[in-house]
Design a protein around this motif. Structure first.
Motif, PDB file in Angstrom:
ATOM      1  N   GLN A 204       7.797   3.617   7.715  1.00 30.81           N
ATOM      2  CA  GLN A 204       7.426   2.756   6.706  1.00 30.81           C
ATOM      3  C   GLN A 204       5.906   1.765   7.125  1.00 30.81           C
ATOM      4  O   GLN A 204       6.242   1.202   8.438  1.00 30.81           O
ATOM      5  CB  GLN A 204       8.238   1.959   5.993  1.00 30.81           C
ATOM      6  CG  GLN A 204       7.789   0.770   4.929  1.00 30.81           C
ATOM      7  CD  GLN A 204       9.189   0.078   4.441  1.00 30.81           C
ATOM      8  OE1 GLN A 204      10.098   0.135   4.793  1.00 30.81           O
ATOM      9  NE2 GLN A 204       8.705  -0.674   3.729  1.00 30.81           N
ATOM     10  N   THR A 205       5.121   1.519   6.506  1.00 32.20           N
ATOM     11  CA  THR A 205       4.042   0.437   6.668  1.00 32.20           C
ATOM     12  C   THR A 205       3.921  -0.606   5.848  1.00 32.20           C
ATOM     13  O   THR A 205       3.934  -0.379   4.557  1.00 32.20           O
ATOM     14  CB  THR A 205       2.767   1.287   6.890  1.00 32.20           C
ATOM     15  OG1 THR A 205       2.630   2.486   7.746  1.00 32.20           O
ATOM     16  CG2 THR A 205       1.588   0.155   7.056  1.00 32.20           C
ATOM     17  N   ILE A 206       4.085  -1.678   6.215  1.00 33.20           N
ATOM     18  CA  ILE A 206       3.923  -2.832   5.269  1.00 33.20           C
ATOM     19  C   ILE A 206       3.080  -4.277   5.893  1.00 33.20           C
ATOM     20  O   ILE A 206       3.092  -4.220   6.951  1.00 33.20           O
ATOM     21  CB  ILE A 206       5.501  -3.460   5.257  1.00 33.20           C
ATOM     22  CG1 ILE A 206       5.655  -4.551   4.144  1.00 33.20           C
ATOM     23  CG2 ILE A 206       5.965  -4.043   6.631  1.00 33.20           C
ATOM     24  CD1 ILE A 206       6.960  -4.728   3.977  1.00 33.20           C
TER      25      ILE A 206
ATOM     26  N   HIS B 153      -4.568  -7.558   8.000  1.00 32.14           N
ATOM     27  CA  HIS B 153      -5.644  -7.142   7.666  1.00 32.14           C
ATOM     28  C   HIS B 153      -6.082  -5.643   7.763  1.00 32.14           C
ATOM     29  O   HIS B 153      -6.908  -4.965   7.928  1.00 32.14           O
ATOM     30  CB  HIS B 153      -6.791  -7.715   8.071  1.00 32.14           C
ATOM     31  CG  HIS B 153      -6.730  -9.283   8.325  1.00 32.14           C
ATOM     32  ND1 HIS B 153      -6.877 -10.035   7.166  1.00 32.14           N
ATOM     33  CD2 HIS B 153      -6.446 -10.021   9.526  1.00 32.14           C
ATOM     34  CE1 HIS B 153      -6.437 -11.297   7.467  1.00 32.14           C
ATOM     35  NE2 HIS B 153      -6.366 -11.531   8.821  1.00 32.14           N
ATOM     36  N   GLY B 154      -4.904  -4.849   7.284  1.00 24.16           N
ATOM     37  CA  GLY B 154      -5.021  -3.321   7.305  1.00 24.16           C
ATOM     38  C   GLY B 154      -4.691  -2.872   8.703  1.00 24.16           C
ATOM     39  O   GLY B 154      -4.911  -1.427   8.760  1.00 24.16           O
ATOM     40  N   LYS B 155      -4.728  -3.508   9.623  1.00 24.74           N
ATOM     41  CA  LYS B 155      -4.633  -2.814  10.906  1.00 24.74           C
ATOM     42  C   LYS B 155      -3.277  -2.947  11.638  1.00 24.74           C
ATOM     43  O   LYS B 155      -2.448  -4.154  11.572  1.00 24.74           O
ATOM     44  CB  LYS B 155      -5.833  -3.411  11.927  1.00 24.74           C
ATOM     45  CG  LYS B 155      -7.250  -2.985  11.490  1.00 24.74           C
ATOM     46  CD  LYS B 155      -8.034  -3.830  12.517  1.00 24.74           C
ATOM     47  CE  LYS B 155      -9.458  -3.465  12.137  1.00 24.74           C
ATOM     48  NZ  LYS B 155     -10.515  -3.775  12.907  1.00 24.74           N
ATOM     49  N   PRO B 156      -2.544  -2.136  12.171  1.00 25.02           N
ATOM     50  CA  PRO B 156      -1.313  -2.216  12.664  1.00 25.02           C
ATOM     51  C   PRO B 156      -1.187  -3.155  13.891  1.00 25.02           C
ATOM     52  O   PRO B 156      -2.172  -3.089  14.612  1.00 25.02           O
ATOM     53  CB  PRO B 156      -0.963  -0.681  13.248  1.00 25.02           C
ATOM     54  CG  PRO B 156      -2.168   0.236  12.714  1.00 25.02           C
ATOM     55  CD  PRO B 156      -3.191  -0.572  12.296  1.00 25.02           C
ATOM     56  N   VAL B 157      -0.341  -3.883  13.660  1.00 23.42           N
ATOM     57  CA  VAL B 157      -0.173  -5.055  14.966  1.00 23.42           C
ATOM     58  C   VAL B 157       1.217  -4.972  15.507  1.00 23.42           C
ATOM     59  O   VAL B 157       1.215  -5.564  16.582  1.00 23.42           O
ATOM     60  CB  VAL B 157      -0.515  -6.242  14.370  1.00 23.42           C
ATOM     61  CG1 VAL B 157      -2.115  -6.482  13.997  1.00 23.42           C
ATOM     62  CG2 VAL B 157       0.177  -6.869  13.124  1.00 23.42           C
ATOM     63  N   ALA B 158       2.160  -4.610  14.936  1.00 21.04           N
ATOM     64  CA  ALA B 158       3.609  -4.607  15.420  1.00 21.04           C
ATOM     65  C   ALA B 158       4.625  -3.414  14.831  1.00 21.04           C
ATOM     66  O   ALA B 158       3.930  -2.898  13.740  1.00 21.04           O
ATOM     67  CB  ALA B 158       4.117  -5.860  14.993  1.00 21.04           C
TER      68      ALA B 158
ATOM     69  N   LEU C 202       1.877  -7.950   6.730  1.00 25.65           N
ATOM     70  CA  LEU C 202       2.499  -9.034   7.168  1.00 25.65           C
ATOM     71  C   LEU C 202       3.006  -9.774   6.182  1.00 25.65           C
ATOM     72  O   LEU C 202       4.267 -10.397   6.323  1.00 25.65           O
ATOM     73  CB  LEU C 202       1.789  -9.935   8.097  1.00 25.65           C
ATOM     74  CG  LEU C 202       2.341 -11.268   9.061  1.00 25.65           C
ATOM     75  CD1 LEU C 202       3.289 -10.616   9.640  1.00 25.65           C
ATOM     76  CD2 LEU C 202       1.190 -11.756   9.607  1.00 25.65           C
ATOM     77  N   LYS C 203       2.322 -10.269   4.916  1.00 20.06           N
ATOM     78  CA  LYS C 203       2.725 -11.214   3.954  1.00 20.06           C
ATOM     79  C   LYS C 203       4.088 -10.710   3.457  1.00 20.06           C
ATOM     80  O   LYS C 203       4.886 -11.391   2.997  1.00 20.06           O
ATOM     81  CB  LYS C 203       1.785 -11.326   2.915  1.00 20.06           C
ATOM     82  CG  LYS C 203       1.998 -12.259   1.836  1.00 20.06           C
ATOM     83  CD  LYS C 203       0.731 -12.274   0.915  1.00 20.06           C
ATOM     84  CE  LYS C 203       1.008 -13.043  -0.196  1.00 20.06           C
ATOM     85  NZ  LYS C 203       0.085 -13.292  -1.065  1.00 20.06           N
ATOM     86  N   ASP C 204       3.870  -9.414   2.879  1.00 17.34           N
ATOM     87  CA  ASP C 204       5.244  -8.774   2.387  1.00 17.34           C
ATOM     88  C   ASP C 204       6.360  -8.745   3.444  1.00 17.34           C
ATOM     89  O   ASP C 204       7.598  -8.689   2.928  1.00 17.34           O
ATOM     90  CB  ASP C 204       4.826  -7.345   1.942  1.00 17.34           C
ATOM     91  CG  ASP C 204       3.968  -7.279   0.612  1.00 17.34           C
ATOM     92  OD1 ASP C 204       3.703  -8.390   0.016  1.00 17.34           O
ATOM     93  OD2 ASP C 204       3.504  -6.220   0.584  1.00 17.34           O
ATOM     94  N   ALA C 205       6.355  -8.523   4.755  1.00 15.95           N
ATOM     95  CA  ALA C 205       7.302  -8.186   5.751  1.00 15.95           C
ATOM     96  C   ALA C 205       7.870  -9.741   5.718  1.00 15.95           C
ATOM     97  O   ALA C 205       9.129  -9.778   5.644  1.00 15.95           O
ATOM     98  CB  ALA C 205       6.643  -7.848   7.045  1.00 15.95           C
ATOM     99  N   LYS C 206       7.049 -10.921   5.545  1.00 19.62           N
ATOM    100  CA  LYS C 206       7.775 -12.221   5.826  1.00 19.62           C
ATOM    101  C   LYS C 206       8.499 -12.473   4.574  1.00 19.62           C
ATOM    102  O   LYS C 206       9.622 -13.009   4.447  1.00 19.62           O
ATOM    103  CB  LYS C 206       6.423 -13.380   5.822  1.00 19.62           C
ATOM    104  CG  LYS C 206       5.989 -13.192   7.402  1.00 19.62           C
ATOM    105  CD  LYS C 206       5.120 -14.360   7.756  1.00 19.62           C
ATOM    106  CE  LYS C 206       3.831 -14.578   6.849  1.00 19.62           C
ATOM    107  NZ  LYS C 206       3.020 -15.580   7.225  1.00 19.62           N
TER     108      LYS C 206
ATOM    109  N   VAL D  69       9.482   0.590  11.199  1.00 17.44           N
ATOM    110  CA  VAL D  69       8.451  -0.221  10.145  1.00 17.44           C
ATOM    111  C   VAL D  69       7.224  -0.785  11.015  1.00 17.44           C
ATOM    112  O   VAL D  69       7.530  -1.231  12.059  1.00 17.44           O
ATOM    113  CB  VAL D  69       9.090  -1.271   9.584  1.00 17.44           C
ATOM    114  CG1 VAL D  69       8.492  -2.139   8.614  1.00 17.44           C
ATOM    115  CG2 VAL D  69      10.470  -0.749   8.708  1.00 17.44           C
ATOM    116  N   THR D  70       6.022  -0.299  10.478  1.00 19.31           N
ATOM    117  CA  THR D  70       4.981  -0.900  11.108  1.00 19.31           C
ATOM    118  C   THR D  70       4.500  -1.947  10.350  1.00 19.31           C
ATOM    119  O   THR D  70       4.323  -1.795   9.108  1.00 19.31           O
ATOM    120  CB  THR D  70       3.833   0.328  11.105  1.00 19.31           C
ATOM    121  OG1 THR D  70       4.176   1.419  11.956  1.00 19.31           O
ATOM    122  CG2 THR D  70       2.625  -0.279  11.837  1.00 19.31           C
TER     123      THR D  70
END
Length: 83
Positions: free
Chosen positions: A2-4, A31-36, A6-10, A26-27
């Motif tokens: 799953q990709t989400i 700003h559309g780029k994978p960071v974690a 940051l705002k939705d993850a928080k 979960v990725t």
């Protein structure tokens, strides 16, 4: 997997953690780029054990990592060759 963003993850962190505990990878993007990436402790430990058992390349490590990660070679040339 799953990709989400940051705002939705928080906003729904607890449910994201529940998904990870149930085996989901979960990725998180910014700003559309994978960071974690969030993985379960079990998956992280398995990855650590695989690394500790032998010295290996990054590709070997990724292949040993649990989950449905499939590595395929890109058949295109790494750079354009001019004649």
């Amino acid at each position: 997997m799953q990709t989400i963003n940051l705002k939705d993850a928080k906003a729904r962190f607890s449910s994201v953690v529940d998904e990870v505990v149930n085996g989901e990878l979960v990725t998180i993007t910014r700003h559309g780029k994978p960071v974690a990436a969030l993985v379960s402790v079990e998956m992280a430990e398995a990855g650590r054990k695989a690394m500790a058992s032998k010295r290996c390349s990054l590709v070997d490590h990724l292949r040993a990592f649990p989950g449905d990660l499939i590595l395929e070679r890109n058949p295109s040339p790494s750079r354009d060759l001019e004649s």
